[in-house]
Each structure stands twice: as structure tokens, then as C-alpha cells.
Write a protein that holds these residues in place. Structure first.
Motif, PDB file in Angstrom:
ATOM      1  N   CYS A   1       0.802  -1.217   0.000  1.00  0.00           N
ATOM      2  CA  CYS A   1       0.000   0.000   0.000  1.00  0.00           C
ATOM      3  C   CYS A   1       0.839   1.272   0.000  1.00  0.00           C
ATOM      4  O   CYS A   1       2.068   1.242   0.052  1.00  0.00           O
ATOM      5  CB  CYS A   1      -0.936  -0.007   1.211  1.00  0.00           C
ATOM      6  SG  CYS A   1      -0.067   0.115   2.785  1.00  0.00           S
ATOM      7  N   SER A   2       0.150   2.398  -0.029  1.00  0.00           N
ATOM      8  CA  SER A   2       0.836   3.681  -0.037  1.00  0.00           C
ATOM      9  C   SER A   2       1.587   3.934   1.265  1.00  0.00           C
ATOM     10  O   SER A   2       2.597   4.633   1.269  1.00  0.00           O
ATOM     11  CB  SER A   2      -0.169   4.813  -0.290  1.00  0.00           C
ATOM     12  OG  SER A   2      -1.173   4.832   0.708  1.00  0.00           O
ATOM     13  N   HIS A   3       1.107   3.373   2.377  1.00  0.00           N
ATOM     14  CA  HIS A   3       1.836   3.512   3.640  1.00  0.00           C
ATOM     15  C   HIS A   3       3.202   2.840   3.522  1.00  0.00           C
ATOM     16  O   HIS A   3       4.221   3.383   3.975  1.00  0.00           O
ATOM     17  CB  HIS A   3       1.025   2.899   4.784  1.00  0.00           C
ATOM     18  CG  HIS A   3       1.437   3.382   6.137  1.00  0.00           C
ATOM     19  ND1 HIS A   3       0.629   3.320   7.238  1.00  0.00           N
ATOM     20  CD2 HIS A   3       2.588   3.939   6.591  1.00  0.00           C
ATOM     21  CE1 HIS A   3       1.251   3.814   8.285  1.00  0.00           C
ATOM     22  NE2 HIS A   3       2.455   4.191   7.905  1.00  0.00           N
TER      23      HIS A   3
ATOM     24  N   ILE B   1       3.394  11.274   0.288  1.00  0.00           N
ATOM     25  CA  ILE B   1       2.523  10.328   0.974  1.00  0.00           C
ATOM     26  C   ILE B   1       2.718  10.547   2.468  1.00  0.00           C
ATOM     27  O   ILE B   1       3.797  10.286   3.003  1.00  0.00           O
ATOM     28  CB  ILE B   1       2.838   8.879   0.590  1.00  0.00           C
ATOM     29  CG1 ILE B   1       2.753   8.702  -0.930  1.00  0.00           C
ATOM     30  CG2 ILE B   1       1.886   7.921   1.295  1.00  0.00           C
ATOM     31  CD1 ILE B   1       3.226   7.338  -1.415  1.00  0.00           C
TER      32      ILE B   1
ATOM     33  N   TRP C   1      -1.058  12.842  -0.321  1.00  0.00           N
ATOM     34  CA  TRP C   1      -1.958  11.736  -0.035  1.00  0.00           C
ATOM     35  C   TRP C   1      -1.897  11.458   1.458  1.00  0.00           C
ATOM     36  O   TRP C   1      -0.832  11.138   1.990  1.00  0.00           O
ATOM     37  CB  TRP C   1      -1.543  10.470  -0.771  1.00  0.00           C
ATOM     38  CG  TRP C   1      -1.478  10.556  -2.261  1.00  0.00           C
ATOM     39  CD1 TRP C   1      -1.845  11.603  -3.058  1.00  0.00           C
ATOM     40  CD2 TRP C   1      -1.003   9.530  -3.144  1.00  0.00           C
ATOM     41  NE1 TRP C   1      -1.646  11.305  -4.372  1.00  0.00           N
ATOM     42  CE2 TRP C   1      -1.127  10.034  -4.454  1.00  0.00           C
ATOM     43  CE3 TRP C   1      -0.505   8.256  -2.957  1.00  0.00           C
ATOM     44  CZ2 TRP C   1      -0.744   9.292  -5.580  1.00  0.00           C
ATOM     45  CZ3 TRP C   1      -0.133   7.513  -4.065  1.00  0.00           C
ATOM     46  CH2 TRP C   1      -0.252   8.024  -5.365  1.00  0.00           C
TER      47      TRP C   1
ATOM     48  N   SER D   1      -2.362   8.955   4.252  1.00  0.00           N
ATOM     49  CA  SER D   1      -2.347   7.498   4.212  1.00  0.00           C
ATOM     50  C   SER D   1      -2.437   6.917   5.612  1.00  0.00           C
ATOM     51  O   SER D   1      -1.874   7.467   6.564  1.00  0.00           O
ATOM     52  CB  SER D   1      -1.053   7.012   3.543  1.00  0.00           C
ATOM     53  OG  SER D   1      -0.983   5.605   3.537  1.00  0.00           O
TER      54      SER D   1
ATOM     55  N   THR E   1      -8.157   5.892   7.711  1.00  0.00           N
ATOM     56  CA  THR E   1      -8.109   7.335   7.899  1.00  0.00           C
ATOM     57  C   THR E   1      -9.201   7.821   8.839  1.00  0.00           C
ATOM     58  O   THR E   1      -8.980   8.716   9.662  1.00  0.00           O
ATOM     59  CB  THR E   1      -8.238   8.047   6.538  1.00  0.00           C
ATOM     60  OG1 THR E   1      -7.213   7.579   5.669  1.00  0.00           O
ATOM     61  CG2 THR E   1      -8.113   9.548   6.694  1.00  0.00           C
TER      62      THR E   1
ATOM     63  N   GLY F   1      -7.170   9.716   2.421  1.00  0.00           N
ATOM     64  CA  GLY F   1      -6.900   8.297   2.265  1.00  0.00           C
ATOM     65  C   GLY F   1      -8.085   7.404   2.554  1.00  0.00           C
ATOM     66  O   GLY F   1      -9.171   7.846   2.935  1.00  0.00           O
TER      67      GLY F   1
ATOM     68  N   SER G   1      -5.457   7.159  -2.204  1.00  0.00           N
ATOM     69  CA  SER G   1      -5.962   6.992  -0.873  1.00  0.00           C
ATOM     70  C   SER G   1      -6.014   5.511  -0.602  1.00  0.00           C
ATOM     71  O   SER G   1      -6.971   4.846  -0.864  1.00  0.00           O
ATOM     72  CB  SER G   1      -7.305   7.559  -0.581  1.00  0.00           C
ATOM     73  OG  SER G   1      -7.923   8.086  -1.688  1.00  0.00           O
ATOM     74  N   CYS G   2      -4.916   5.063  -0.261  1.00  0.00           N
ATOM     75  CA  CYS G   2      -4.813   3.635  -0.131  1.00  0.00           C
ATOM     76  C   CYS G   2      -4.407   3.247   1.268  1.00  0.00           C
ATOM     77  O   CYS G   2      -3.528   3.843   1.838  1.00  0.00           O
ATOM     78  CB  CYS G   2      -3.798   3.098  -1.117  1.00  0.00           C
ATOM     79  SG  CYS G   2      -4.096   3.645  -2.788  1.00  0.00           S
TER      80      CYS G   2
ATOM     81  N   SER H   1      -4.832  -2.862  -3.283  1.00  0.00           N
ATOM     82  CA  SER H   1      -4.590  -1.456  -2.948  1.00  0.00           C
ATOM     83  C   SER H   1      -4.399  -0.640  -4.199  1.00  0.00           C
ATOM     84  O   SER H   1      -3.835  -1.077  -5.178  1.00  0.00           O
ATOM     85  CB  SER H   1      -3.344  -1.357  -2.070  1.00  0.00           C
ATOM     86  OG  SER H   1      -3.079  -0.055  -1.726  1.00  0.00           O
TER      87      SER H   1
ATOM     88  N   CYS I   1      -2.582   1.993  -5.075  1.00  0.00           N
ATOM     89  CA  CYS I   1      -1.464   2.912  -4.984  1.00  0.00           C
ATOM     90  C   CYS I   1      -1.107   3.472  -6.350  1.00  0.00           C
ATOM     91  O   CYS I   1      -1.318   2.864  -7.374  1.00  0.00           O
ATOM     92  CB  CYS I   1      -0.258   2.230  -4.366  1.00  0.00           C
ATOM     93  SG  CYS I   1      -0.614   1.607  -2.724  1.00  0.00           S
TER      94      CYS I   1
END
Length: 626
Positions: free
Chosen positions: A71-73, A198, A245, A247, A251, A284, A523-524, A530, A532
Motif C-alpha cells: 500500500c501507499s503507507h 505520501i 496523499w 495514508s 483514515t 486516504g 488513498s490507499c 490497494s 497505490c
């Protein structure tokens, strides 16, 4: 296998962000024939003295290959680790064969992601590459056989990646997994896309989904303070970021552990964004339970000119029976309330969602309800995933749906989704887009409308990081194509409003005038499939206040006059009023010229006549001398 945790000498609380701790404070063990040999925490006396060990290269001069899953995190974590390594002299290589060490940031959401991790670890071991594994897999399943003989960095230990890399390059195996404090947000960072930040606002979640392995890795909810997040926003805006974004794993749950909530944070962040909408915010992924409490406040924020009218809200199933088995803590009716309320209150609202096909116990009737939900709402983005039992989760012990039925349902739902034409009606419209990426074909630039619809345009790379007005020329299933009309001048509207004693909204993004913004249609978080963003990015600098791209008059005088400041303003006015008339030639505009324009034209004509006279004079003089 015993884990070497953070052991700090004395009573200190660790090093400031970006600084390495003394090597004697980290548990390491020299590898012997690449076999498992991890020291227990009470055996630090066995640590090899780095001054007496031979290293073929000076620490900080090696090349590091970073591979990110999930994921984006996870992407943000990798960017932070890359930033720290780069700050200490390590080079970042895209070629794994040329790198001296591989850093693999893993995802535990789905079996395929973990299988890919296993493959790359095996390849690294066979190539005798020092390996460091980070992310959710080692954090949630630290005793996996595949992780034997490699160093590990936990999800909350990314600020110590330099130490782990240095020891791993010496042949030591290091494990850092447990800590209850969050990594600082002001660590060095190397972004995959220089225009996109991010920003993790919290880690973990408050849910207990029966299928989710991420909770095992990221743990209980831990939120960053509003002050720290706002400080980071100010910093990245000053650094030229054009898209942020937010993340997290959820959220909507932000702040419940520290006595604040998501709307409070969003209002604080929006207050820091440039008032010309040159930097946009993307909220997110949020699960339905917590956002239900703040729908009207969230709708107000989504209408803001600097916030994309887009939200990723996973539903996972259209059946309350399945949602109950998943322990999702909401009903289909409550999900509908979220979607219907935001769609009603936010012009052009776009919502993406997720579906898990074949969850244990899902009947044909349950799946039919899911199909009906997707057909009814026709979401522009649906991330469809087959159920994957994750070891250690309650769902892994439930009676499974036969795999052939799971695959069949996944194909059926995919066919239904792909039959939609979500962007019908956009062709011919004029939209404002924010351009932040280069398409995989290397030809188009990638921009997004306020509704986060992807728009592909043919334009020079120096337009990366800018905002532009485009006319949609054609539509596709996954994106639309546009033609750039002009770039948007980024002017601080606050300053103008003070000067004119009136409130001036950013151009073409007044929330009450939906005709100027996208009304069509992530917004993943760590969820199946996901969404991303792409990793390719351009190297051009951001520019603002550029002249219109189209040059309708080709003559020299027209080109010079178009560079004057009043011309872009006139072009912007024509676009706003919907004028499609072409710019007239220079003779047709004489009535609009002021004295400076006339003087400029006169000077050009005088210079031209002088040159002709000089040529004629030299010609006669040459003939006379002969």
C-alpha cells in the motif's frame, strides 16, 4: 528464534531523527556460513568490534536496491528509508544485480504479495546478496522460515535502517521489531514522485477484521499529533510538492487515541494549503464505521477547492451476513448512507470501493447481493480480490468456498464492473487538472481532475507539477484523454482578496459552480488490491504563471506581444466565458493596444527600415567603389 530489540545504553531515548546510534547499542551477530545465529539481548559482549573487522568498502559508499510491495503507507516507509540511506552517502540503484544490498519492504495483505517476497528473498540468497527485510510480513510473522538468515526492520523501526544496513553489509544479522513510539515525520525522504508526498497520519487501526493480517503487523491505532502533521505539510509545500496523499490503515479512525478526530486534522491541513489550489490534498482510505459520525464535516472539506472530491471506502461485500462474518462493524445500509450522503452533498463526488469474492461461508445469494450493489452504484473504481486465507487470522480457520467458485465469482464481478462506462459525458468538457506524473508509454503526462479522474495529455515534461485547463477529447474505460488549452497561473488569491477587499476563489474551482470542475466521476490503506499510484516520475521543475500553450498566431510580432502579461489574462478570461474564438491577427487588435504596445511596434518597424536602408547604402557604396 530470539529477537534482538532496541537496547539503548544508559537512560537516553535514542538518537534524534536522521542520526545513527552508536553501533554498540544495536544487537547484531556475525553470520557463520549464512546460518541462523542471532544473539540474545543479554549477550552484547559478543558483538564484533567494527574497528577490528575488515570491510572491502567504506560504509556509506555502497549501492542499495529497494523493492516495495503493498500500500501507499509501505511506499511512504520506503521513501523514508531511502532518504536516510541517501543522506548517509548510500546510492540508490534500480538494478538489483549492481546493488550491494537489497532492502525489501513487504506486504502481508494477500498471499501473492508474500509469495513475491519469498521469491525475491530466495533470489537474493542465491546471489549472496546481503538482505534486509522490512514491512508487515516480518512484523506480523517474525518466525517465517523464509526470514532465516536475513536482517529485519520493523514497521516502527524505519528510522534506524542505516544501522541495520551497515551491520548487514558486514555480514551480521540484525533484528529490530519492537517499539511503542512512532518514527518522526521529519526524517529525510526520497520520493518516487517528487511532486507527491505520501503522509502517514496514523498507524494501525481499531478494527478486528477476521481476514486481516495487517493488524498483526501495524497493531493498535497510533496517531500522529496535528502539530507534527501540519509541520510536515508546511515543509513539503515549501519543497515543491503539488499533491499530498493522507495514508493510513483507516483514515476515519484518526485521532481517537489522542482525543481529536479526522475533520479537525483536515481543517488544520487545508488551512496550510496555497489558496491558489496549486497543491491538492487527497484523503486516504476510510472504513465506513468512523466516517459515519462526521459525514457532513467531511463533505464540507471535500468541497474545498484544494481537496480532491474522491474517497476510497471499502465495502468488501454487499451481504450483511458476510460483513458480520468479516467483523466489519457496519451494515450495507450504513455503507449506502456514506455513499448517498457524500454524493448528495459533494458535487462531482467520486467513490472507489473494494470487494472480496469468496469469503468463507459466502453463498450464491450473498454474492448476488454484492453484484446488485455494484450494478446499482456503478462505482468508477472497484478493487476486486479473491479471498486469501492469511495464517493466524480467524478467517483462515473458517470453512472455505471452493476455489473454482471463488474464481468464477471474481470473473463475473469483473465482467459486470468492466461493462460500466463511468466517464461518459465528459467528452468536450473543459476541466482543470493537476499534472504530477508521466504515463507508462513515455508519451503522455498524467493529470487528475478535481474528482480524481485520470487525464492523459500530450505535453512537454516541464508541465509536470503544474495545473492546466484541458479539453477532454476522448474517453476510455480507465482514463480520459485531453488537450491542454492553457496552464493555470498560480497566484495567491489571499493577497488579491486583501488588495481588492473581496474574496476571490481559485480559478475554475468554485464549489458552487460545478460546470468548471469535474462532475464525473485513491488513498490507499493496507487493503486487498490497494490502489497505490504509479512510481514513475519526471525530473522537470515545477513552473507556474506560464503563458497559454496554444499559439494561434505564428508571426513574430504576435509572438512577442503574447509574452506580455496582459495577454494570458485575456486568454484566461476568454476560457472562463467559454469563448472559442481564435486570437485575431495583429492588425485586428490595434484598437486594444495601449501606448507601450504602439511604441514597441513602432520601434520594431523603425529598426527594420534602418536595417534595410543600411543594406541599400552598403550596396551602393560597393558598386561605387568598383
Amino acid at each position: 528464534m530470539d529477537d534482538i530489540e532496541d537496547l539503548l545504553i544508559g537512560s537516553g531515548g535514542g538518537a534524534p531523527p536522521g542520526f545513527r546510534l552508536p553501533l554498540t547499542t544495536i544487537g547484531v551477530n556475525p553470520k557463520r556460513n549464512r546460518t541462523k545465529a542471532i544473539l540474545k539481548t543479554n549477550k552484547l559482549s559478543q558483538i564484533q568490534d567494527p574497528l577490528t573487522s575488515f570491510s572491502p568498502k567504506i560504509p556509506g559508499t555502497q549501492a542499495i536496491y529497494i523493492k516495495t510491495f503493498g500500500c501507499s503507507h509501505n511506499q511512504s516507509d520506503s521513501e523514508y528509508m531511502a532518504g536516510q540511506l541517501s543522506a548517509f552517502g548510500y546510492s540508490l540503484s534500480d538494478n538489483p544485480e549492481e546493488a550491494d544490498l537489497w532492502l525489501i519492504n513487504t506486504c502481508t495483505v494477500k498471499s501473492p504479495s508474500q509469495s513475491a517476497m519469498d521469491t525475491i528473498i530466495a533470489k537474493g540468497k542465491s546471489s549472496n546478496k546481503p538482505l534486509v527485510v522490512a514491512g508487515c510480513v516480518p512484523q506480523g510473522s517474525r518466525n517465517l522460515k523464509e526470514l532465516e538468515g536475513v536482517s529485519i526492520v520493523g514497521v516502527q523501526q524505519i528510522d534506524r535502517v542505516v544501522e541495520v544496513v551497515e551491520e548487514s553489509l558486514k555480514g551480521h544479522e540484525v533484528r529490530l521489531l519492537n517499539r511503542k513510539t512512532l518514527p518522526a515525520l521529519d526524517l529525510p525522504k526520497v520520493r518516487k514522485n517528487k511532486f507527491v508526498e505520501i503522509l502517514p497520519i496514523n498507524v494501525g487501526c481499531l478494527g478486528a477484521c477476521t481476514y486481516c493480517k495487517t493488524k498483526h503487523a501495524r497493531g493498535h491505532l497510533g496517531s500522529y499529533t496535528i502539530d507534527s502533521l501540519v509541520g510536515r505539510v508546511r515543509s513539503v509545500i515549501a519543497d515543491g510538492v503539488k499533491e499530498m496523499w493522507l495514508s493510513s490503515e483507516d483514515t476515519g479512525a484518526y485521532g481517537r487515541d489522542i482525543g481529536v478526530n479526522l475533520p479537525t486534522l483536515l481543517n488544520a491541513i487545508v488551512a496550510e494549503l496555497p489558496t491558489d489550489a496549486s497543491t491538492m490534498l487527497r484523503i486516504g482510505m476510510t472504513n465506513p464505521p468512523f466516517i459515519l459520525e462526521h459525514l457532513k464535516e467531511i463533505a464540507t472539506i471535500l468541497r474545498h477547492p484544494c481537496v480532491y472530491t474522491f474517497l476510497h471506502v471499502p465495502v468488501q461485500s454487499g451481504s450483511d451476513t458476510v460483513l458480520s462474518a468479516m467483523n466489519r462493524e457496519y451494515t450495507v445500509s450504513e455503507f449506502r448512507i456514506v455513499v448517498d450522503t457524500l454524493t448528495e452533498l459533494v458535487p462531482g463526488m467520486q467513490i472507489a470501493t473494494d470487494i472480496i469474492c469468496g469469503f468463507p461461508g459466502e453463498t450464491d445469494e450473498d454474492f448476488a447481493e454484492t453484484m446488485s450493489l455494484i450494478e446499482e452504484y456503478k462505482f468508477p473504481q472497484v478493487h476486486i480480490s479473491q479471498f486469501y486465507p492469511r495464517p493466524g487470522t480467524p478467517a483462515a480457520r473458517m470453512k472455505k468456498v471452493p476455489s473454482n467458485i471463488v474464481k468464477k465469482r471474481s470473473r463475473e464481478l469483473t465482467n459486470v464492473f468492466e461493462a460500466f462506462t463511468p466517464y461518459t459525458g465528459m467528452e468536450g468538457k473543459v476541466e482543470r487538472i493537476w499534472i504530477t506524473d508521466i504515463a507508462s508509454d513515455g508519451i503522455h503526462l498524467v493529470g487528475h481532475t478535481k474528482g480524481y479522474v485520470q487525464v492523459l495529455v500530450v505535453a512537454p515534461e516541464h508541465m509536470l507539477g503544474t495545473s492546466a485547463m484541458v479539453k477532454i477529447t476522448s474517453i476510455g474505460r480507465w482514463s480520459v484523454f485531453g488537450e491542454v488549452i492553457e496552464t493555470v497561473n498560480h497566484i495567491d488569491k489571499t493577497a488579491l482578496s486583501k488588495k481588492n477587499d473581496q474574496d476571490i476563489s481559485p480559478p475554475n474551482c468554485n464549489s458552487s459552480d460545478t460546470s468548471a470542475c469535474s462532475v464525473k466521476l485513491e488513498s490507499c490503506g493496507c487493503v486487498p488490491d490497494s490502489c497505490c499510484g504509479k512510481s514513475t516520475f519526471g525530473s522537470a521543475n515545477s513552473r507556474s504563471g506560464m503563458a497559454p500553450i496554444k499559439q494561434n498566431s505564428r508571426n513574430l510580432i504576435g509572438w512577442i506581444l503574447r509574452k506580455r502579461k496582459h495577454v494570458p489574462k485575456r486568454a484566461e478570461s476568454e476560457l472562463t466565458t467559454g469563448s472559442q474564438e481564435k486570437h485575431q491577427g495583429s492588425q485586428g487588435n490595434l484598437g486594444e493596444w495601449n501606448s507601450v504596445d504602439k511604441a514597441l511596434l513602432g520601434g520594431i518597424l523603425v529598426s527594420f527600415l534602418t536595417i534595410i536602408a543600411l543594406i541599400i547604402h552598403l550596396g551602393f557604396r560597393t558598386l561605387w567603389s568598383e
